[in-house]
Design a protein around this motif. Structure first.
Motif, mmCIF file in Angstrom:
data_model
loop_
_atom_site.group_PDB
_atom_site.id
_atom_site.type_symbol
_atom_site.label_atom_id
_atom_site.label_comp_id
_atom_site.label_asym_id
_atom_site.label_seq_id
_atom_site.Cartn_x
_atom_site.Cartn_y
_atom_site.Cartn_z
ATOM 1 N N ARG A 34 -15.758 7.679 -16.061
ATOM 2 C CA ARG A 34 -15.577 6.500 -15.221
ATOM 3 C C ARG A 34 -14.025 6.413 -15.016
ATOM 4 N NH1 ARG A 34 -16.201 4.534 -10.199
ATOM 5 N NH2 ARG A 34 -17.079 2.244 -10.891
ATOM 6 N N PHE A 35 -13.565 5.901 -16.099
ATOM 7 C CA PHE A 35 -11.923 5.444 -16.479
ATOM 8 C C PHE A 35 -10.971 6.354 -15.571
ATOM 9 C CE2 PHE A 35 -13.506 2.014 -19.101
ATOM 10 C CZ PHE A 35 -12.715 0.897 -18.212
ATOM 11 N N TRP A 36 -11.789 7.454 -15.790
ATOM 12 C CA TRP A 36 -11.089 9.190 -15.130
ATOM 13 C C TRP A 36 -10.772 8.661 -14.054
ATOM 14 C CZ3 TRP A 36 -6.618 11.945 -16.348
ATOM 15 C CH2 TRP A 36 -6.972 12.954 -16.203
ATOM 16 N N SER A 37 -12.248 8.422 -12.835
ATOM 17 C CA SER A 37 -11.698 9.046 -11.795
ATOM 18 C C SER A 37 -11.913 7.362 -10.712
ATOM 19 C CB SER A 37 -13.448 9.043 -10.994
ATOM 20 O OG SER A 37 -14.313 8.138 -11.738
ATOM 21 N N LEU A 38 -11.439 6.207 -11.874
ATOM 22 C CA LEU A 38 -11.019 5.612 -10.655
ATOM 23 C C LEU A 38 -9.845 5.233 -10.516
ATOM 24 C CD1 LEU A 38 -11.921 2.436 -13.122
ATOM 25 C CD2 LEU A 38 -13.062 3.338 -10.886
ATOM 26 N N GLU A 39 -9.110 5.243 -9.129
ATOM 27 C CA GLU A 39 -7.753 5.422 -8.467
ATOM 28 C C GLU A 39 -7.368 3.750 -7.859
ATOM 29 O OE1 GLU A 39 -8.398 8.244 -5.541
ATOM 30 O OE2 GLU A 39 -8.309 9.911 -7.044
ATOM 31 N N THR A 40 -6.130 3.532 -7.407
ATOM 32 C CA THR A 40 -5.525 3.008 -6.798
ATOM 33 C C THR A 40 -5.588 2.716 -5.571
ATOM 34 O OG1 THR A 40 -4.709 2.311 -8.808
ATOM 35 C CG2 THR A 40 -3.787 1.299 -6.536
ATOM 36 N N VAL A 41 -6.471 2.262 -4.495
ATOM 37 C CA VAL A 41 -6.901 2.251 -2.979
ATOM 38 C C VAL A 41 -6.029 1.220 -2.150
ATOM 39 C CG1 VAL A 41 -7.882 2.053 -1.093
ATOM 40 C CG2 VAL A 41 -8.697 3.209 -3.708
ATOM 41 N N GLY A 42 -4.808 1.847 -1.195
ATOM 42 C CA GLY A 42 -3.889 0.831 -0.780
ATOM 43 C C GLY A 42 -4.765 -0.123 0.685
ATOM 44 N N ALA A 43 -4.231 -0.827 1.469
ATOM 45 C CA ALA A 43 -4.426 -1.994 1.995
ATOM 46 C C ALA A 43 -5.212 -1.007 2.815
ATOM 47 C CB ALA A 43 -3.901 -3.004 2.113
ATOM 48 N N ASP A 44 -3.706 -0.128 3.700
ATOM 49 C CA ASP A 44 -4.816 0.761 4.798
ATOM 50 C C ASP A 44 -6.124 1.421 4.824
ATOM 51 O OD1 ASP A 44 -3.307 2.836 3.202
ATOM 52 O OD2 ASP A 44 -2.256 3.101 4.731
ATOM 53 N N GLY A 45 -6.071 1.527 2.852
ATOM 54 C CA GLY A 45 -7.248 2.856 2.764
ATOM 55 C C GLY A 45 -6.950 4.159 1.847
ATOM 56 N N SER A 46 -5.775 3.958 1.788
ATOM 57 C CA SER A 46 -5.074 5.482 1.754
ATOM 58 C C SER A 46 -4.706 5.511 -0.277
ATOM 59 C CB SER A 46 -3.813 5.645 2.075
ATOM 60 O OG SER A 46 -2.776 4.710 1.575
ATOM 61 N N VAL A 47 -5.706 6.539 -0.908
ATOM 62 C CA VAL A 47 -5.629 6.640 -1.987
ATOM 63 C C VAL A 47 -3.852 6.781 -2.383
ATOM 64 C CG1 VAL A 47 -6.354 8.185 -4.030
ATOM 65 C CG2 VAL A 47 -7.845 7.519 -2.262
ATOM 66 N N ALA A 48 -3.225 6.203 -3.530
ATOM 67 C CA ALA A 48 -2.077 5.726 -4.232
ATOM 68 C C ALA A 48 -2.228 6.902 -5.510
ATOM 69 C CB ALA A 48 -1.929 3.906 -4.221
ATOM 70 N N ARG A 49 -2.435 6.444 -6.429
ATOM 71 C CA ARG A 49 -2.757 7.185 -7.859
ATOM 72 C C ARG A 49 -2.617 6.909 -8.745
ATOM 73 N NH1 ARG A 49 2.126 6.354 -11.297
ATOM 74 N NH2 ARG A 49 2.777 4.095 -11.403
ATOM 75 N N ARG A 50 -3.748 7.373 -9.321
ATOM 76 C CA ARG A 50 -4.552 6.764 -10.817
ATOM 77 C C ARG A 50 -3.734 5.640 -11.418
ATOM 78 N NH1 ARG A 50 -6.953 12.589 -13.004
ATOM 79 N NH2 ARG A 50 -8.544 12.332 -11.132
ATOM 80 N N ASN A 51 -4.084 4.689 -11.877
ATOM 81 C CA ASN A 51 -3.657 3.579 -12.544
ATOM 82 C C ASN A 51 -3.143 4.236 -13.685
ATOM 83 O OD1 ASN A 51 -3.383 1.127 -14.212
ATOM 84 N ND2 ASN A 51 -4.728 -0.046 -12.397
ATOM 85 N N PRO A 52 -2.584 4.069 -14.458
ATOM 86 C CA PRO A 52 -2.074 4.305 -16.312
ATOM 87 C C PRO A 52 -2.887 3.932 -17.236
ATOM 88 C CG PRO A 52 0.420 3.709 -15.144
ATOM 89 C CD PRO A 52 -1.185 3.328 -13.727
ATOM 90 N N VAL A 53 -3.425 3.156 -16.610
ATOM 91 C CA VAL A 53 -4.210 1.663 -18.092
ATOM 92 C C VAL A 53 -5.528 2.328 -17.866
ATOM 93 C CG1 VAL A 53 -4.928 -0.100 -18.825
ATOM 94 C CG2 VAL A 53 -2.920 -0.343 -18.056
ATOM 95 N N TYR A 54 -5.586 2.453 -17.320
ATOM 96 C CA TYR A 54 -7.235 3.299 -16.368
ATOM 97 C C TYR A 54 -7.376 4.725 -17.500
ATOM 98 C CZ TYR A 54 -8.631 -0.439 -13.359
ATOM 99 O OH TYR A 54 -9.092 -1.277 -12.750
#
Length: 97
Positions: A34-54
Protein backbone atom coordinates in the motif's frame (compact mmCIF):
# COMPACT_ATOMS: atom_id res chain seq x y z
CA UNK A 1 -4.94 -27.51 38.41
CA UNK A 2 -1.28 -26.64 37.78
CA UNK A 3 -1.26 -28.84 34.67
CA UNK A 4 -4.37 -27.13 33.29
CA UNK A 5 -2.86 -23.66 33.79
CA UNK A 6 0.36 -24.80 32.15
CA UNK A 7 -1.51 -26.20 29.14
CA UNK A 8 -3.59 -23.03 28.75
CA UNK A 9 -0.47 -20.86 28.98
CA UNK A 10 1.34 -22.94 26.36
CA UNK A 11 -1.70 -22.93 24.09
CA UNK A 12 -1.96 -19.17 24.43
CA UNK A 13 1.68 -18.74 23.39
CA UNK A 14 1.20 -20.95 20.34
CA UNK A 15 -1.95 -19.09 19.31
CA UNK A 16 -0.26 -15.70 19.75
CA UNK A 17 2.74 -16.72 17.63
CA UNK A 18 0.39 -18.22 15.05
CA UNK A 19 -1.57 -14.99 14.80
CA UNK A 20 1.54 -12.82 14.58
CA UNK A 21 3.29 -14.95 11.97
CA UNK A 22 0.23 -16.35 10.23
CA UNK A 23 -1.67 -13.12 9.80
CA UNK A 24 0.78 -10.44 10.89
CA UNK A 25 3.40 -10.96 8.19
CA UNK A 26 0.90 -10.95 5.30
CA UNK A 27 -0.73 -7.83 6.76
CA UNK A 28 2.68 -6.17 7.07
CA UNK A 29 3.46 -7.11 3.47
CA UNK A 30 0.11 -5.64 2.40
CA UNK A 31 0.89 -2.41 4.25
CA UNK A 32 4.22 -2.27 2.44
CA UNK A 33 2.46 -2.73 -0.93
CA UNK A 34 0.00 0.00 0.00
CA UNK A 35 2.77 2.47 0.88
CA UNK A 36 4.70 1.44 -2.23
CA UNK A 37 1.74 2.33 -4.46
CA UNK A 38 1.05 5.78 -2.98
CA UNK A 39 1.97 8.55 -5.39
CA UNK A 40 1.91 12.31 -5.21
CA UNK A 41 -0.75 13.79 -7.49
CA UNK A 42 -0.46 17.35 -8.77
CA UNK A 43 -3.26 19.94 -8.80
CA UNK A 44 -3.99 19.23 -12.47
CA UNK A 45 -4.36 15.49 -11.82
CA UNK A 46 -0.96 14.48 -13.16
CA UNK A 47 1.09 11.96 -11.22
CA UNK A 48 4.29 13.60 -10.04
CA UNK A 49 6.34 10.89 -8.32
CA UNK A 50 6.41 8.65 -5.29
CA UNK A 51 6.83 10.17 -1.87
CA UNK A 52 10.24 9.14 -0.43
CA UNK A 53 8.81 8.79 3.08
CA UNK A 54 6.19 6.33 1.84
CA UNK A 55 8.86 4.40 -0.05
CA UNK A 56 11.01 4.21 3.09
CA UNK A 57 8.06 2.82 5.09
CA UNK A 58 7.43 0.27 2.33
CA UNK A 59 11.10 -0.79 2.33
CA UNK A 60 11.03 -1.18 6.13
CA UNK A 61 7.90 -3.37 5.90
CA UNK A 62 9.49 -5.51 3.20
CA UNK A 63 12.74 -5.81 5.18
CA UNK A 64 10.89 -7.01 8.30
CA UNK A 65 8.97 -9.62 6.28
CA UNK A 66 12.16 -10.77 4.55
CA UNK A 67 14.04 -11.01 7.87
CA UNK A 68 11.22 -13.10 9.37
CA UNK A 69 11.25 -15.44 6.36
CA UNK A 70 15.03 -15.89 6.51
CA UNK A 71 14.94 -16.44 10.28
CA UNK A 72 12.20 -19.05 9.84
CA UNK A 73 14.15 -20.92 7.18
CA UNK A 74 17.29 -20.85 9.30
CA UNK A 75 15.33 -22.07 12.33
CA UNK A 76 13.86 -24.99 10.40
CA UNK A 77 17.26 -25.91 8.92
CA UNK A 78 19.31 -25.33 12.08
CA UNK A 79 20.22 -29.00 12.61
CA UNK A 80 21.25 -29.42 8.97
CA UNK A 81 23.37 -26.26 9.11
CA UNK A 82 24.88 -27.34 12.42
CA UNK A 83 25.79 -30.77 11.08
CA UNK A 84 27.00 -29.66 7.65
CA UNK A 85 28.81 -26.39 8.38
CA UNK A 86 29.56 -26.76 12.12
CA UNK A 87 27.68 -23.55 12.91
CA UNK A 88 25.21 -23.49 15.82
CA UNK A 89 22.07 -21.42 15.23
CA UNK A 90 19.17 -20.93 17.64
CA UNK A 91 20.61 -23.32 20.21
CA UNK A 92 21.21 -26.22 17.81
CA UNK A 93 23.06 -29.18 19.20
CA UNK A 94 26.73 -29.32 18.21
CA UNK A 95 27.58 -32.18 15.86
CA UNK A 96 28.90 -35.36 17.43
CA UNK A 97 32.39 -36.26 16.34
Amino acid sequence: MHTFVSIVKSLGEVVAIGIVLGAGLPILFGVGIRFWSLETVGADGSVARRNPVYQAVAYICFAIVLAAIVAGILYVAKDFISHTFDVQLFGAKPPKK
